[in-house]
Enzyme design. Structure first.
Site, PDB file in Angstrom:
ATOM      1  N   GLY A   1       0.823  -1.201   0.000  1.00  8.24           N
ATOM      2  CA  GLY A   1       0.000   0.000   0.000  1.00  8.24           C
ATOM      3  C   GLY A   1       0.851   1.243   0.000  1.00  8.24           C
TER       4      GLY A   1
ATOM      5  CB  CYS B   1       5.641   2.442   7.201  1.00  8.98           C
ATOM      6  SG  CYS B   1       4.981   3.939   6.459  1.00  8.98           S
ATOM      7  CG  LEU B   2       6.876   2.229   1.058  1.00 14.81           C
ATOM      8  CD1 LEU B   2       6.133   2.766  -0.151  1.00 14.81           C
ATOM      9  CD2 LEU B   2       8.046   1.364   0.629  1.00 14.81           C
TER      10      LEU B   2
ATOM     11  CG  HIS C   1       0.374   6.804   5.677  1.00  7.51           C
ATOM     12  ND1 HIS C   1       1.536   7.278   6.246  1.00  7.51           N
ATOM     13  CD2 HIS C   1       0.610   5.504   5.408  1.00  7.51           C
ATOM     14  CE1 HIS C   1       2.430   6.308   6.318  1.00  7.51           C
ATOM     15  NE2 HIS C   1       1.894   5.214   5.813  1.00  7.51           N
TER      16      HIS C   1
ATOM     17  CD  GLN D   1       3.291   6.086   2.719  1.00  7.91           C
ATOM     18  OE1 GLN D   1       2.435   5.437   2.156  1.00  7.91           O
ATOM     19  NE2 GLN D   1       4.358   5.522   3.269  1.00  7.91           N
TER      20      GLN D   1
ATOM     21  CG  HIS E   1      -0.070   1.120   7.543  1.00  5.77           C
ATOM     22  ND1 HIS E   1       0.970   0.725   8.345  1.00  5.77           N
ATOM     23  CD2 HIS E   1       0.471   1.996   6.641  1.00  5.77           C
ATOM     24  CE1 HIS E   1       2.083   1.349   7.960  1.00  5.77           C
ATOM     25  NE2 HIS E   1       1.811   2.112   6.919  1.00  5.77           N
ATOM     26  CD  GLU E   2      -0.975   2.341   2.937  1.00  6.41           C
ATOM     27  OE1 GLU E   2      -0.627   3.527   2.838  1.00  6.41           O
ATOM     28  OE2 GLU E   2      -0.159   1.418   3.094  1.00  6.41           O
TER      29      GLU E   2
HETATM   30 NI    NI Z   1       2.911   3.390   5.680  1.00  4.88          NI
END
Ligand code: NI
Length: 177
Positions: free
Chosen positions: A47, A97-98, A143, A52, A139-140
């Site tokens: 995702g 997470c990225l 963000h 981000q 999670h997304e």
């Molecule tokens: Ni993330």
């Protein structure tokens, strides 16, 4: 199309709350193409959320179809203005997470959710999600509200784990979001 730079902790922009999308136009679809290219360019995250890459609109891409374990999922999803309307159960699970490349963490999430969103053309979508896909969606959407998984761990001392190696395209890829 273009690969965008991923914002990483402790960049304060990751705490910004994103605004709803109001225009479902070509500019939106061009951005979504960039977001998808960026998702695939790194460690193939399940995702990615628009903030981000420093774009503060409520847009998420999810794809839990390539995780190692066979889990129920809806394949590749573009979710615009996603909203969770029902939560059921809870379970603890490991997340990456990225935007947090050096750590993974144990986070409590709802086991099952009902989610409403729009697609890239503004058509309404609804899904019942469970398990890993439900976790990734939560999670997304966090963000979009300026929250990272590190803000959700019960204890930073016992529930955060330093990654030994961040493997590009490696075995850990299914956990990134
Ligand atoms: Ni993330």
């Amino acid at each position: 199309m273009a690969i965008r730079e991923i914002l990483k902790l402790p960049d304060p922009r990751l705490k910004q709350v994103s605004a709803p999308v109001e225009r479902f136009d070509e500019a939106l679809r061009a951005f979504i193409a960039d977001l998808e290219e960026t998702r695939q360019a790194g460690p193939a995250a399940v995702g990615i959320a628009a903030p981000q890459v420093g774009h503060f609109q409520r847009i998420v891409i999810l794809d839990c179809s390539t995780t190692r374990k066979p889990v129920p999922n809806h394949g590749h999803l573009v979710l615009v203005n996603p909203e969770i309307t029902e939560w059921d159960g809870y379970e603890i699970g490991r997340e990456g997470c990225l935007s947090v490349p050096d750590y993974t963490g144990n986070v409590i999430r709802a086991t099952r959710i009902h989610l409403k969103a729009r697609d890239a053309r503004g058509e309404p979508l609804e899904f019942d999600m469970e398990g890993f896909e439900a976790r990734a969606a939560q999670h997304e959407i966090d963000h979009l509200d300026g929250l990272l998984f590190v803000d959700r761990v019960v204890s930073r001392r016992t529930d955060l784990f330093r990654r030994k190696v961040y493997q590009k395209g490696g075995r850990k890829k299914a956990e990134e979001a």
